[in-house]
Design a protein around this motif. Structure first.
Motif, PDB file in Angstrom:
ATOM      1  N   ASP A  12       0.863  -1.176   0.000  1.00 25.54           N
ATOM      2  CA  ASP A  12       0.000   0.000   0.000  1.00 25.54           C
ATOM      3  C   ASP A  12       0.904   1.232   0.000  1.00 25.54           C
ATOM      4  OD1 ASP A  12      -1.636   2.111   0.505  1.00 25.54           O
ATOM      5  OD2 ASP A  12      -2.613   1.244   2.266  1.00 25.54           O
ATOM      6  N   ALA A  14       0.376   4.359   0.214  1.00 30.23           N
ATOM      7  CA  ALA A  14       0.054   5.357   1.248  1.00 30.23           C
ATOM      8  C   ALA A  14       0.573   4.897   2.605  1.00 30.23           C
ATOM      9  CB  ALA A  14      -1.456   5.568   1.299  1.00 30.23           C
ATOM     10  N   ARG A  18       3.427   6.712   5.023  1.00 28.74           N
ATOM     11  CA  ARG A  18       3.221   7.073   6.443  1.00 28.74           C
ATOM     12  C   ARG A  18       4.295   6.449   7.330  1.00 28.74           C
ATOM     13  NH1 ARG A  18      -2.200   6.243   4.865  1.00 28.74           N
ATOM     14  NH2 ARG A  18      -2.253   4.137   5.712  1.00 28.74           N
TER      15      ARG A  18
END
Length: 303
Positions: A12, A14, A18
């Motif tokens: 992922d 994203a 993060r």
């Protein structure tokens, strides 16, 4: 790299973005080949002070501590920790039991997410990553390397891994303890359906070789709750005999046996200094990874 992040089902982008602000740190000094983010048993030129030692002829005069000389009228050299890179080896259990999952994903798919994210983070900070996929033996073994191109090979192997057969995790961990030559961070992703005392010997072997060992025990919520309501045929996914049973009659014995097993395993992990994490695969992968990274960073800061 961006192409990989878009195409791999277990990555992922994203989430990786993060997590990118969090360092992946070892709990033990490492013996790397280049400068990095991890402490080394050797003295070096980082900003972290290690100790004073008496000056001997030939020492670099720039490292003399003149304040200490002013206080004691003796020459002392300030020594600093050396920082080096890390060698991480991911051990992914691909035995048949890892193919179970009641929450839309199997234990192996959850293991892929964690292994993929940790691989990416390690390569991004200049560390080396290797991978061993384990069923009855080592099905795939990729030596640790630190080039970004190497990451594609890790991802390809994770994607192609298929759960099958019995687990040979105990023998493989002993083998890795001997064949991973230098100190490494060994991350094991498995359901650990193995006798805890057999695992004790593996972890002691790895600790003797000065490896930093982490263990993610991946369990399905149904394995923990066992809240079946109707007579059910239970299949051993590693090839054993199937059992037809009424869950109401065996639930108490199941919960008692599971509690004893989990407590024995927890005790083994604690006594062998393994960084142990029991994970129900219905929890967010991001939460588990954040906890893993943050706790390691806090230990380093407090050491």
């Amino acid at each position: 790299m961006s192409t990989d992040r878009q195409q791999r089902s277990f990555l992922d982008p994203a989430l990786l973005a993060r997590l990118g602000a969090l360092p992946l740190l070892s709990r033990k000094p490492m013996l790397g080949s280049v400068s990095g983010r991890h402490s080394s048993p050797h003295r070096g030129a980082s900003v972290e002070f290690a100790e004073y030692r008496k000056y001997v002829p030939g020492d670099d005069l720039r490292r003399l501590d003149w304040r200490a000389y002013g206080r004691t009228d003796r020459f002392y050299i300030k020594e600093f920790e050396a920082d080096t890179n890390l060698r991480m080896v991911l051990v992914v259990d691909t035995s048949g039991s890892m193919n179970f999952g009641s929450v839309g994903a199997t234990k192996l798919e959850y293991a892929r997410r964690i292994a993929g994210a940790l691989s990416y983070l390690a390569i991004q900070q200049g560390d080396a990553v290797g991978l061993a996929c384990v069923a009855q033996g080592i099905a795939q073994n990729i030596p640790a390397r630190r080039s970004p191109a190497h990451l594609s090979q890790i991802f390809d192997t994770l994607e192609a891994a298929q759960p099958q057969g019995e687990t040979g995790l105990v023998a493989v961990l002993h083998e890795l303890a001997e064949t991973v030559r230098q100190r490494a961070l060994i991350v094991v992703l498995s359901d650990f359906f193995v006798e805890p005392e057999e695992l004790r010997e593996c972890f002691e072997h790895l600790r003797f070789r000065k490896h930093d060992v982490s263990a993610f025990q991946l369990l399905d919520p149904e394995e923990l709750a066992f809240d079946f309501q109707r007579p059910t045929r239970f299949i051993d996914m590693e090839g054993g005999t199937a059992i037809f049973a009424d869950p109401v009659e065996i639930a108490d014995r199941y919960h008692r046996a599971l509690a004893e097993y989990l407590e024995s395993l927890r005790k083994v992990m604690l006594e062998t200094a393994v960084d142990y994490r029991r994970v129900s695969i219905d929890t967010e992968c991001e939460t588990e990874l954040k906890n893993f990274l943050v706790e390691r960073a806090m230990r380093r800061r407090g050491s």
